[in-house]
Design a protein around this motif. Sequence first.
Motif, PDB file in Angstrom:
ATOM      1  N   LYS A   1       2.076   1.890  -3.503  1.00  0.00           N
ATOM      2  CA  LYS A   1       1.023   2.444  -4.356  1.00  0.00           C
ATOM      3  C   LYS A   1       0.854   3.932  -4.112  1.00  0.00           C
ATOM      4  O   LYS A   1       0.574   4.690  -5.029  1.00  0.00           O
ATOM      5  N   ARG A   2       0.984   4.367  -2.855  1.00  0.00           N
ATOM      6  CA  ARG A   2       0.843   5.786  -2.531  1.00  0.00           C
ATOM      7  C   ARG A   2       1.986   6.614  -3.099  1.00  0.00           C
ATOM      8  O   ARG A   2       1.815   7.772  -3.428  1.00  0.00           O
ATOM      9  N   GLN A   3       3.173   6.014  -3.211  1.00  0.00           N
ATOM     10  CA  GLN A   3       4.324   6.749  -3.709  1.00  0.00           C
ATOM     11  C   GLN A   3       4.271   6.921  -5.220  1.00  0.00           C
ATOM     12  O   GLN A   3       4.887   7.819  -5.765  1.00  0.00           O
TER      13      GLN A   3
ATOM     14  N   ARG B   1       0.829  -1.213   0.000  1.00  0.00           N
ATOM     15  CA  ARG B   1       0.000   0.000   0.000  1.00  0.00           C
ATOM     16  C   ARG B   1       0.859   1.257   0.000  1.00  0.00           C
ATOM     17  O   ARG B   1       0.518   2.247  -0.632  1.00  0.00           O
ATOM     18  N   SER B   2       1.970   1.225   0.733  1.00  0.00           N
ATOM     19  CA  SER B   2       2.829   2.404   0.755  1.00  0.00           C
ATOM     20  C   SER B   2       3.486   2.621  -0.601  1.00  0.00           C
ATOM     21  O   SER B   2       3.702   3.754  -1.018  1.00  0.00           O
TER      22      SER B   2
END
Length: 86
Positions: free
Chosen positions: A83-85, A80-81
Amino acid sequence: MPLLVDILGMIGAGVLLYAYAMLSMRKMPGDGLAYQLLNLGGATALMINSAFHFAWPSALLNLVWCGIGILAVYRLVVARSWKRQL
């Protein structure tokens, strides 16, 4: 204290059964964070209960189950982290 540990074990068993039922009825994805957290929480509660009652085979099983759950949650959080980046 023994009553508290027994209640914890019953809650852990209930949580694991709930997660499995939701997965089996396709109400919750097996690769989702909610399912993995329910599994981790239930296994942790059962591990504590089993160790308290010196049921070492069950405690060891749930220790391994917790390890798998921690790894799965870690991978989901890292994914998830990423994907956020992007």
